[in-house]
Design a protein around this motif. Structure first.
Motif, mmCIF file in Angstrom:
data_model
loop_
_atom_site.group_PDB
_atom_site.id
_atom_site.type_symbol
_atom_site.label_atom_id
_atom_site.label_comp_id
_atom_site.label_asym_id
_atom_site.label_seq_id
_atom_site.Cartn_x
_atom_site.Cartn_y
_atom_site.Cartn_z
ATOM 1 N N PHE A 200 -4.977 7.167 1.333
ATOM 2 C CA PHE A 200 -4.976 5.927 1.659
ATOM 3 C C PHE A 200 -5.987 5.065 2.610
ATOM 4 C CE2 PHE A 200 -0.518 7.261 0.892
ATOM 5 C CZ PHE A 200 0.024 6.199 0.374
ATOM 6 N N SER A 219 -4.084 -2.201 9.584
ATOM 7 C CA SER A 219 -4.688 -1.888 8.127
ATOM 8 C C SER A 219 -4.869 -2.868 7.469
ATOM 9 C CB SER A 219 -3.465 -0.783 7.486
ATOM 10 O OG SER A 219 -3.906 -0.639 6.181
ATOM 11 N N THR A 276 2.499 1.292 4.935
ATOM 12 C CA THR A 276 2.220 1.444 3.581
ATOM 13 C C THR A 276 3.485 0.592 2.934
ATOM 14 O OG1 THR A 276 3.043 3.823 3.403
ATOM 15 C CG2 THR A 276 0.617 3.154 3.724
ATOM 16 N N ASN A 280 0.828 -1.528 0.878
ATOM 17 C CA ASN A 280 0.137 -1.010 -0.136
ATOM 18 C C ASN A 280 0.834 -0.986 -1.316
ATOM 19 O OD1 ASN A 280 -0.580 0.223 2.761
ATOM 20 N ND2 ASN A 280 -2.503 0.724 1.476
ATOM 21 N N TYR A 281 0.161 -0.720 -2.462
ATOM 22 C CA TYR A 281 0.928 -0.658 -3.696
ATOM 23 C C TYR A 281 2.141 0.384 -3.767
ATOM 24 C CZ TYR A 281 -2.158 -4.538 -5.275
ATOM 25 O OH TYR A 281 -2.744 -5.423 -5.571
ATOM 26 N N THR A 300 -3.179 3.499 -4.049
ATOM 27 C CA THR A 300 -3.161 3.583 -2.479
ATOM 28 C C THR A 300 -3.861 2.109 -1.765
ATOM 29 O OG1 THR A 300 -5.166 4.819 -2.374
ATOM 30 C CG2 THR A 300 -2.900 5.926 -2.143
ATOM 31 N N ARG A 301 -4.229 1.394 -2.690
ATOM 32 C CA ARG A 301 -5.012 0.204 -2.149
ATOM 33 C C ARG A 301 -3.951 -0.766 -1.419
ATOM 34 N NH1 ARG A 301 -6.707 -3.213 -6.914
ATOM 35 N NH2 ARG A 301 -4.749 -2.435 -7.754
ATOM 36 N N SER A 302 -4.717 -1.376 -0.543
ATOM 37 C CA SER A 302 -3.644 -2.447 0.389
ATOM 38 C C SER A 302 -3.629 -3.644 -0.225
ATOM 39 C CB SER A 302 -4.626 -2.825 1.536
ATOM 40 O OG SER A 302 -4.969 -1.621 2.468
#
Length: 379
Positions: A200, A219, A276, A280-281, A300-302
């Protein structure tokens, strides 16, 4: 034909908020969840398919509970390792593996692992008694940590001068050189049994000085990409060296001269990954399930800037929890409230968290500061 995830029983040692959020994700896969916790009112009690009140440190209790499950995981490291080792010998899958939990249970062994694997960390010394502390090679001030059972700021002391040793832990401890760090950051890495890994994005943490607990988490990080990549490489190298299956949270210091030093590890979902769920995805809880069931790891992208605020019990409040300022907080756009189902509050107890998502980072931080001053857990 191999069993599908929904045909398997997941045993969770520990029924606190991490287990609760893991179950909330497991429900999406029709997973059967079994929970063992010593608290009759544990947050997981009413969400699990099966709940057992019992000690997670007692051999027989953990062993007999584990026999009911197909895969066993943890939400806290303080569990009976011998029982998990026996279950593994009998063919049960335990993730993270019992050998990983054993290593991480002891901060001294953890630090020796860092040294042996060339993982950057603060200089340290192992001591067993106060008398050994008096002859430490470290100059004052330094940090003293109990080797076992410390968590959420407990089991950590700053030793400013020789007189402080009289009030120090008289138990096996770890002395660390005082690091002049700029920021504490964290990277969560997931690894499945195939050896696939995903990290992440690196997050930044702000601490409550009095409670020594994370107060804010932001984040993604705004540190240079090169430093973020370096942090992710360190996290992946540790996960590979441990040959872990599951999640691993790696807490690090960014020093004043831009170096990274690993502080501690947690082999499970972690406070530094709560954002997350909305930010996040894939969430850390979904990713942990994917890893321990050896499924493809998620993206794991934001999605957005996200700020997580820990909701802690107010000072001088002990008793049935009441939430002051809840409606004002809910009126803010991009705010997600997570209460942990704990009936009683006490000072600095983790009662929930709030995540703010906003495409504008500064706006997200402003909202988080407002929530910090508005939403209170009282009795």
């Amino acid at each position: 034909m191999a069993k599908q995830i929904s045909d398997l029983k997941l045993g969770i040692l520990g029924g606190g908020q991490l287990g609760r959020m893991l179950i909330q994700e497991a429900i999406n896969y029709n997973l059967t969840t079994l929970v063992l916790d010593p608290d009759t009112d544990a947050p997981c009690k009413h969400l699990a398919n099966y709940f057992e009140c019992g000690s997670i440190t007692d051999f027989d209790t953990v062993y007999n509970f584990g026999k009911k499950a197909d895969i066993i995981t943890i939400e806290i490291e303080k569990v009976n390792i011998e029982a998990l080792e026996q279950l593994e010998k009998e063919g049960k899958q335990v993730f993270p593996q019992s050998r990983v939990i054993r290593l991480i249970q002891d901060k001294g062994v953890q630090k020796q692992f860092f040294k042996e694997n060339n993982i950057p960390t603060a200089p340290f010394q192992l001591v067993n008694t106060r008398e050994e502390m008096r002859h430490s090679r470290f100059a004052f001030p330094y940090i003293l940590k109990q080797r076992r059972d410390g968590y959420d700021g407990k089991g950590v002391m700053k030793i400013n001068h020789a007189a402080d040793i009289e009030q120090a832990f008289d138990a096996p401890c770890l002395i660390e050189e005082m690091i002049d760090f700029e920021k504490e950051i964290a990277v969560i890495v997931a690894r499945n049994a195939n050896g696939d890994m995903k990290t992440f994005p690196m997050v930044e943490m702000e601490f409550n000085a009095e409670a020594n607990l994370v107060e804010f988490l932001i984040s993604p990080s705004t540190y240079p990409e090169a430093l973020q990549n370096k942090a992710e490489v360190i996290a992946k190298n540790i996960a590979s060296s441990l040959n872990i299956t599951g999640l691993l949270a790696v807490e690090m210091f960014v020093t004043r001269n831009g170096e990274l030093l690993v502080n501690e590890l947690a082999p499970r979902p972690h406070n530094s990954g709560h954002q997350t769920i909305e930010g996040n995805y894939v969430s850390q809880f979904d990713q942990h399930l994917r890893a321990i069931f050896n499924l493809p790891l998620g993206d794991t992208r934001s999605i957005s800037n996200a700020v997580m605020i820990n909701l802690l019990g107010e000072k001088n409040h002990n008793g049935v929890a009441k939430y002051q300022g809840l409606e004002k907080t809910m009126a803010i756009d991009g705010v997600y409230i997570h209460l942990y189902g704990k009936k009683y509050t006490k000072p600095f107890r983790k009662m929930g968290h709030v995540t703010v998502v906003d495409q504008n980072r500064e706006s997200a931080v402003q909202k988080a500061n407002y929530i910090k001053n508005t939403l209170k857990v009282i009795s």
